[in-house]
Design an enzyme around this catalytic site. Structure first.
Site, PDB file in Angstrom:
ATOM      1  N   SER A 128       0.824  -1.214   0.000  1.00 19.94           N
ATOM      2  CA  SER A 128       0.000   0.000   0.000  1.00 19.94           C
ATOM      3  C   SER A 128       0.859   1.265   0.000  1.00 19.94           C
ATOM      4  O   SER A 128       0.513   2.259  -0.632  1.00 19.94           O
ATOM      5  CB  SER A 128      -0.924   0.020   1.224  1.00 19.94           C
ATOM      6  OG  SER A 128      -1.809  -1.074   1.173  1.00 19.94           O
ATOM      7  N   HIS A 332     -27.174 -20.413  -7.685  1.00 21.84           N
ATOM      8  CA  HIS A 332     -26.956 -21.789  -8.156  1.00 21.84           C
ATOM      9  C   HIS A 332     -27.244 -22.807  -7.043  1.00 21.84           C
ATOM     10  O   HIS A 332     -27.080 -24.010  -7.255  1.00 21.84           O
ATOM     11  CB  HIS A 332     -25.503 -21.986  -8.614  1.00 21.84           C
ATOM     12  CG  HIS A 332     -25.215 -21.482 -10.002  1.00 21.84           C
ATOM     13  ND1 HIS A 332     -25.262 -20.160 -10.355  1.00 21.84           N
ATOM     14  CD2 HIS A 332     -24.856 -22.150 -11.134  1.00 21.84           C
ATOM     15  CE1 HIS A 332     -24.933 -20.027 -11.636  1.00 21.84           C
ATOM     16  NE2 HIS A 332     -24.699 -21.215 -12.125  1.00 21.84           N
ATOM     17  N   GLU A 357      -3.610  -3.582  -7.141  1.00 21.99           N
ATOM     18  CA  GLU A 357      -3.599  -2.268  -7.812  1.00 21.99           C
ATOM     19  C   GLU A 357      -4.027  -1.171  -6.845  1.00 21.99           C
ATOM     20  O   GLU A 357      -4.664  -0.193  -7.201  1.00 21.99           O
ATOM     21  CB  GLU A 357      -4.524  -2.332  -9.041  1.00 21.99           C
ATOM     22  CG  GLU A 357      -4.276  -1.269 -10.099  1.00 21.99           C
ATOM     23  CD  GLU A 357      -3.210  -1.636 -11.130  1.00 21.99           C
ATOM     24  OE1 GLU A 357      -2.562  -2.695 -10.980  1.00 21.99           O
ATOM     25  OE2 GLU A 357      -3.021  -0.847 -12.058  1.00 21.99           O
TER      26      GLU A 357
HETATM   27  C1  LIG Z   1      -2.783 -12.436  -6.800  1.00 22.00           C
HETATM   28  C2  LIG Z   1      -2.037 -11.154  -6.622  1.00 22.00           C
HETATM   29  C3  LIG Z   1      -1.315 -10.628  -7.692  1.00 22.00           C
HETATM   30  C4  LIG Z   1      -0.586  -9.451  -7.538  1.00 22.00           C
HETATM   31  N1  LIG Z   1       0.142  -8.983  -8.588  1.00 22.00           N
HETATM   32  C5  LIG Z   1       0.967  -7.921  -8.385  1.00 22.00           C
HETATM   33  C6  LIG Z   1       1.866  -7.492  -9.423  1.00 22.00           C
HETATM   34  O1  LIG Z   1       1.863  -8.031 -10.543  1.00 22.00           O
HETATM   35  N2  LIG Z   1       2.712  -6.456  -9.159  1.00 22.00           N
HETATM   36  C7  LIG Z   1       2.736  -5.835  -7.947  1.00 22.00           C
HETATM   37  O2  LIG Z   1       3.527  -4.923  -7.773  1.00 22.00           O
HETATM   38  N3  LIG Z   1       1.890  -6.218  -6.957  1.00 22.00           N
HETATM   39  C8  LIG Z   1       1.020  -7.246  -7.138  1.00 22.00           C
HETATM   40  N4  LIG Z   1       0.186  -7.638  -6.136  1.00 22.00           N
HETATM   41  C9  LIG Z   1       0.271  -6.985  -4.843  1.00 22.00           C
HETATM   42  C10 LIG Z   1      -0.905  -6.098  -4.476  1.00 22.00           C
HETATM   43  O3  LIG Z   1      -0.940  -4.944  -5.269  1.00 22.00           O
HETATM   44  C11 LIG Z   1      -0.762  -5.825  -2.980  1.00 22.00           C
HETATM   45  O4  LIG Z   1      -1.039  -7.042  -2.302  1.00 22.00           O
HETATM   46  C12 LIG Z   1      -1.686  -4.722  -2.499  1.00 22.00           C
HETATM   47  O5  LIG Z   1      -1.296  -3.466  -3.016  1.00 22.00           O
HETATM   48  C13 LIG Z   1      -1.732  -4.627  -0.968  1.00 22.00           C
HETATM   49  O6  LIG Z   1      -0.446  -4.613  -0.419  1.00 22.00           O
HETATM   50  P1  LIG Z   1      -0.117  -5.625   0.789  1.00 22.00           P
HETATM   51  O7  LIG Z   1      -0.532  -6.995   0.372  1.00 22.00           O
HETATM   52  O8  LIG Z   1       1.281  -5.433   1.193  1.00 22.00           O
HETATM   53  O9  LIG Z   1      -1.106  -5.185   1.952  1.00 22.00           O
HETATM   54  P2  LIG Z   1      -0.797  -4.051   3.068  1.00 22.00           P
HETATM   55  O10 LIG Z   1      -0.344  -2.819   2.405  1.00 22.00           O
HETATM   56  O11 LIG Z   1       0.052  -4.644   4.120  1.00 22.00           O
HETATM   57  O12 LIG Z   1      -2.255  -3.819   3.657  1.00 22.00           O
HETATM   58  C14 LIG Z   1      -2.854  -4.683   4.653  1.00 22.00           C
HETATM   59  C15 LIG Z   1      -4.245  -4.132   4.976  1.00 22.00           C
HETATM   60  O13 LIG Z   1      -4.115  -2.822   5.553  1.00 22.00           O
HETATM   61  C16 LIG Z   1      -4.893  -1.893   4.820  1.00 22.00           C
HETATM   62  N5  LIG Z   1      -4.225  -0.593   4.791  1.00 22.00           N
HETATM   63  C17 LIG Z   1      -2.927  -0.342   4.506  1.00 22.00           C
HETATM   64  N6  LIG Z   1      -2.678   0.968   4.566  1.00 22.00           N
HETATM   65  C18 LIG Z   1      -3.860   1.578   4.905  1.00 22.00           C
HETATM   66  C19 LIG Z   1      -4.261   2.913   5.120  1.00 22.00           C
HETATM   67  N7  LIG Z   1      -3.400   3.936   4.999  1.00 22.00           N
HETATM   68  N8  LIG Z   1      -5.548   3.144   5.453  1.00 22.00           N
HETATM   69  C20 LIG Z   1      -6.445   2.131   5.537  1.00 22.00           C
HETATM   70  N9  LIG Z   1      -6.126   0.838   5.359  1.00 22.00           N
HETATM   71  C21 LIG Z   1      -4.846   0.556   5.027  1.00 22.00           C
HETATM   72  C22 LIG Z   1      -4.989  -2.480   3.414  1.00 22.00           C
HETATM   73  O14 LIG Z   1      -6.097  -1.962   2.696  1.00 22.00           O
HETATM   74  C23 LIG Z   1      -5.130  -3.961   3.735  1.00 22.00           C
HETATM   75  O15 LIG Z   1      -6.468  -4.269   4.040  1.00 22.00           O
HETATM   76  C24 LIG Z   1      -0.600  -8.788  -6.278  1.00 22.00           C
HETATM   77  C25 LIG Z   1      -1.356  -9.302  -5.223  1.00 22.00           C
HETATM   78  C26 LIG Z   1      -2.066 -10.457  -5.380  1.00 22.00           C
HETATM   79  C27 LIG Z   1      -2.864 -10.986  -4.227  1.00 22.00           C
END
Ligand SMILES: Cc1cc2nc3c(=O)[nH]c(=O)nc-3n(C[C@H](O)[C@H](O)[C@H](O)COP(=O)(O)OP(=O)(O)OC[C@H]3O[C@@H](n4cnc5c(N)ncnc54)[C@H](O)[C@@H]3O)c2cc1C
Length: 382
Positions: A128, A332, A357
């Site tokens: 994020s 379903h 994204e």
């Molecule tokens: C199947 C899959 C494919 C992907 N493909 C790609 C790719 O090709 N390239 C790439 O770069 N990334 C990719 N991603 C990564 C994806 O973009 C990230 O998982 C996403 O941006 C969230 O980051 P994180 O998982 O580190 O969650 P975190 O950032 O750790 O967030 C954890 C939780 O905290 C919440 N949160 C965090 N900050 C805040 C805030 N300021 N206010 C409120 N809530 C907050 C989030 O909404 C979430 O619910 C992929 C992810 C998946 C699952």
């Protein structure tokens, strides 16, 4: 393109999706394998190069045509739509800001569907907070040395090229185009996923990975800005994918309920079922209207308004996909819970659209920023 040309294009992609992609969608998910048949189908219709300029081997298609293509493919197979759209996203910073030499080196092969390209922002420390990334690029003789790790990167293995955002100083970032053969680069652990199982997802590891000087995109200190501009353009593609999943699940629910009997009559005759189907259709068409409006705005500029709309469309389309696919499973009955029916896969595929994204919490923060910051964007300025 004129309206009737978009519609003609939509019908062509729909036919391709129904005939060449849909038959393999279940197996691709079940076996977690790259949808090779879909990649062949994309090549046959020259879809891989749809957004890229003709001078680079592409078709020069605008954002609306890309949205239509992704929507129609996702309607039958989420994984295939991901394999299609990720290289478009990955090469956007290069096409917009890269040198002619670097574009010519990379884009034509991806446009021809000979290989993919991946978009690499997220790290183990978080996705994020884009400014929190730790992967570092250090300038050395002849190029850049990269150390760090990326997480959850889509289309790994199919991609020959990786667009990597890395820190070049305490507060500046660059975008580096890394070839899969680069010394010091390797693919790490592969993830086992809930959905989108046809697109391989894995870590990337950079250990003193060398990138030649000419493979940095544009100004090595403006990578963050390039990525923000890219995300404004690519969020509509992810929205289109979510919308396609929702439309596909609605299609399945309508067909199923129109053919299923209970209490001596068609399930589609029951008012509660009709009410659910009506709500699903309203949600899908509302999401589509916002997305197409967003595409219009994105075509005019890449400013705060375009960013605000991209976040609104991403949130609405993905929340709609989750709701509509879940309701389609409900309609379903028990069969919706079984892998024999496409809605089970669609519901699993839809979930990630609320996460990647930029999660939908982050999108809501961006929408609120737009509403407060941009004159006239909200009902009132507070
Ligand atoms: C199947 C899959 C494919 C992907 N493909 C790609 C790719 O090709 N390239 C790439 O770069 N990334 C990719 N991603 C990564 C994806 O973009 C990230 O998982 C996403 O941006 C969230 O980051 P994180 O998982 O580190 O969650 P975190 O950032 O750790 O967030 C954890 C939780 O905290 C919440 N949160 C965090 N900050 C805040 C805030 N300021 N206010 C409120 N809530 C907050 C989030 O909404 C979430 O619910 C992929 C992810 C998946 C699952």
């Amino acid at each position: 393109m004129k309206l009737h040309e978009y519609e003609e294009f939509r019908h062509q992609v729909r036919r391709l999706a129904q005939e060449k992609i849909r038959p393999h969608a279940g197996v691709v998910d079940e076996e977690s394998r790259l949808p090779r048949d879909s990649i062949d189908a994309f090549r046959a219709m020259a879809l891989n190069g749809l957004p890229f300029p003709e001078a680079l081997g592409g078709a020069g298609g605008d954002l609306m045509s890309q949205v239509i293509a992704v929507e129609e493919v996702a309607r039958v197979c989420g994984s295939s739509s991901l394999v299609l759209l990720i290289p478009w996203a990955a090469l956007t910073p290069l096409v917009w800001f890269g040198s002619e030499e670097l574009k010519q080196e990379i884009v034509p092969a991806v446009a021809a569907g000979q290989c993919g390209a991946s978009f690499c922002l997220t790290e183990p420390g978080g996705g994020s907070d884009l400014r929190g990334i730790r992967t570092r690029a250090e300038r050395v003789a002849g190029g850049w040395r990269i150390n760090g790790q990326k997480r959850f990167i889509s289309n790994v293995g199919w991609s020959d090229w990786y667009a990597v955002l890395a820190r070049v100083s305490d507060n500046a970032f660059g975008v580096f185009m890394l070839h899969c053969d680069a010394p010091g680069f390797r693919i790490g652990r592969h993830e086992r996923k809930m959905g989108m199982r046809g697109s391989p997802t894995a870590d990337l590891i950079f250990e003193d990975c060398m990138v030649p000087e000419h493979r940095v995109v544009g100004d090595p200190e403006r990578g963050h800005d390039y990525m923000i501009q890219t995300l404004t353009y690519t969020r509509p593609l992810v929205s289109a994918q979510a919308l396609g999943l929702a439309q596909g699940a609605l299609d399945e629910a309508v067909t199923y309920t129109a053919g299923r009997d209970q209490f001596g009559t068609r399930v589609s005759r029951f008012q509660m079922v009709r009410g659910m189907v009506a709500d699903m259709a309203i949600a899908v068409e509302s999401a589509r209207a916002l997305l197409y409006r967003t595409v219009e705005i994105a075509g005019e500029s890449n400013d705060g308004r375009a960013r605000g709309f991209a976040s609104m469309a991403k949130t609405l389309c993905s929340d709609t996909a989750m709701k509509v696919t879940t309701d389609a499973v409900q309609l379903h009955g028990g069969y919706g819970y079984m892998k024999d029916y496409a809605v089970e896969r669609m519901m699993r595929d839809a979930k990630v659209s609320q996460i990647w994204e930029g999660t939908n919490q982050i999108q809501r923060l961006l929408v609120a920023k737009y509403v407060y910051d941009e004159p006239g964007s909200g009902r009132a300025r507070v």
